[in-house]
Design an enzyme around this catalytic site. Structure first.
Site, mmCIF file in Angstrom:
data_model
loop_
_atom_site.group_PDB
_atom_site.id
_atom_site.type_symbol
_atom_site.label_atom_id
_atom_site.label_comp_id
_atom_site.label_asym_id
_atom_site.label_seq_id
_atom_site.Cartn_x
_atom_site.Cartn_y
_atom_site.Cartn_z
ATOM 1 N NE ARG A 233 -1.229 1.692 3.954
ATOM 2 C CZ ARG A 233 -1.401 1.415 5.050
ATOM 3 N NH1 ARG A 233 -2.706 0.953 5.475
ATOM 4 N NH2 ARG A 233 -0.665 1.624 6.020
ATOM 5 C CG HIS B 29 -37.060 9.209 25.876
ATOM 6 N ND1 HIS B 29 -35.831 9.102 24.910
ATOM 7 C CD2 HIS B 29 -37.345 10.368 25.728
ATOM 8 C CE1 HIS B 29 -35.649 10.239 24.409
ATOM 9 N NE2 HIS B 29 -36.724 11.013 25.007
HETATM 10 C C1 HCA Z 1 1.407 8.255 10.351
HETATM 11 C C2 HCA Z 1 0.361 9.082 9.550
HETATM 12 C C3 HCA Z 1 -0.869 8.145 8.881
HETATM 13 C C4 HCA Z 1 -0.340 7.290 7.968
HETATM 14 C C5 HCA Z 1 -1.341 6.504 7.190
HETATM 15 C C6 HCA Z 1 -0.919 5.477 6.249
HETATM 16 C C7 HCA Z 1 -1.795 9.361 8.681
HETATM 17 O O1 HCA Z 1 1.238 8.192 11.485
HETATM 18 O O2 HCA Z 1 2.326 7.705 9.956
HETATM 19 O O3 HCA Z 1 0.199 5.051 6.295
HETATM 20 O O4 HCA Z 1 -1.786 5.129 5.752
HETATM 21 O O5 HCA Z 1 -2.637 9.416 9.264
HETATM 22 O O6 HCA Z 1 -1.605 10.106 7.433
HETATM 23 O O7 HCA Z 1 -1.250 7.471 10.096
#
Ligand code: HCA
Ligand code: CU
Length: 388
Positions: A132, A295
């Site tokens: 991802r 209620h």
């Molecule tokens: C973080 C930020 C994150 C990443 C979300 C992700 C966010 O704490 O690194 O990697 O999909 O809110 O953007 O949580």
């Protein structure tokens, strides 16, 4: 097919002061798996040795859920995650001009080259790994930067692009709508014949996390991030129970064991030290408690007058609270639960009076206290009769 990703062990542990011991992390992962969470984000292995070890242990446990780890867009982070044996790695890198200029001090194309190199590296080490890519703070970044980075990431092998509302900035139905954002991004990618899964990660700074997540789902997002109690940075993210229940009652899903949520929430609350507010939806002590006389009277006839969620869905029961707001309907119901339905009307009114007196002091009469009140009133009545 929609999947729920739980990030209690990663985002949730970013709640100030929250730390789960390794064995607690494993136990939480097992509970999430049993409930039917599809992806469990277990942590960021490069943060500490402890986190690394727990990610590794959970990755080697038998689970239905896909086990994931978090990583910066660095080969070292990704290598550590791969070595833990996870099925899924979430790589994040913000591509807003502001962050590129003031924090990373990199041009966009240099950042994109780094992101793609890391993705290719991960796929070369393990072709089955699900990747991802999250352009962190997606929704406040220049849209063209997000598209450029996402296109490059997918071409490099990313399976999922996650839209992160990192600061809880989006508002449904406005020009900051998550529905519109996801629709637009999907259209951009599809027009290039790229079809990654779209995930969504919504923070709750304005209290819109769940609404935005549902908006994202309606626009075609296939993975939604959540956490137990919505734990996470600042005001946290989407609450897992609220998400599962809404998807079940209003969007036709039937994938999750909702009756196990209560136990999970109590466990996470205990080990995170974050209390469950009494009025918290689904799992709060009063989530299914009716109070005011009007209620309770109507709800005793047919609960749907004052309920749009059936507590049985969660394996729970509705209750009627006894305090200064109570009417005779709540009292009669409570009396039936303690086998005191035969109390005369006169005594019922005396008991109700006493309940209201106690309620005025800011207390709720629990079912365990009610028999003592009934007993006292009965005895008192006998004495009064004798002395007449
Ligand atoms: C973080 C930020 C994150 C990443 C979300 C992700 C966010 O704490 O690194 O990697 O999909 O809110 O953007 O949580
Ligand atoms: Cu986050």
């Amino acid at each position: 097919m929609l999947q729920i990703l739980d990030s209690t062990l990663r985002e949730g542990e970013q709640t100030p002061g929250v730390y789960f011991d390794k064995h607690i992390k494993l136990a939480i992962a097992k509970m999430l798996d049993e409930i039917g969470v599809n992806i469990i984000e277990t942590g960021h292995p490069s943060v500490t040795q402890e986190i690394h070890d727990s990610v590794q242990i959970i990755a080697h446990e038998k689970t239905e859920a896909t086990i994931g780890a978090h990583a910066r867009s660095l080969k070292g982070d990704v290598e550590l995650a791969l070595n833990c044996g996870v099925d899924f790695i979430g790589i994040f890198y913000c591509v807003s001009d502001d962050r590129l200029n003031t924090v990373f001090k990199k041009e966009l194309d240099v950042a994109i080259a780094q992101i793609t190199e890391v993705i290719k590296f991960a796929k070369s080490k393990n072709p089955n790994i699900i990747i991802r890519y999250t352009p962190e703070d997606t929704v406040r970044s220049e849209f063209s930067n997000v598209v450029a980075a996402s296109v490059a990431a997918v071409k490099a092998g990313a399976d999922v692009i996650s839209v992160a509302d990192t600061t809880g900035y989006m508002i449904p139905g406005t020009d900051r709508s998550m529905f519109d954002y996801i629709s637009k991004l999907k259209a951009e990618l599809n027009s290039r014949d790229l079809h990654p899964k779209i995930a969504v990660h919504c923070h709750n700074d304005r209290g819109f996390a769940l609404a935005n997540a549902i908006d994202a789902y309606r626009a075609g997002a296939e993975i939604i991030d959540a956490s137990v109690l919505g734990l996470g940075e600042r005001a946290g993210i989407v609450d897992l129970a609220q998400l599962m229940v809404t998807l079940t009652t209003d969007f036709g899903f039937n994938n999750w064991k909702l009756d196990k949520l209560d136990e999970l929430y109590k466990f996470v609350s205990l080990h995170s030290g974050v209390p469950i507010p009494r009025n918290y939806p689904i799992v709060g002590k009063h989530a299914f408690t009716h109070c005011a006389g009007v209620h309770t009277h109507a709800a005793a006839i047919n609960p749907t007058h004052y309920e749009s969620l059936n507590p049985e869905l969660l394996g729970k029961e509705r209750t009627f609270s006894l305090d200064h707001m109570s009417g005779i309907a709540s009292l009669k119901y409570a009396l039936s639960l303690i086998n005191e339905s035969n109390l005369t009307e006169e005594l019922q009114l005396e008991v109700l009076n006493e309940v209201k007196n106690i309620g005025q002091k800011g207390k709720v009469v629990e079912l365990t206290e009610l028999p003592h009140i009934v007993h006292f009133i009965k005895q008192n009545y006998k004495h009064k009769q004798k002395s007449k």
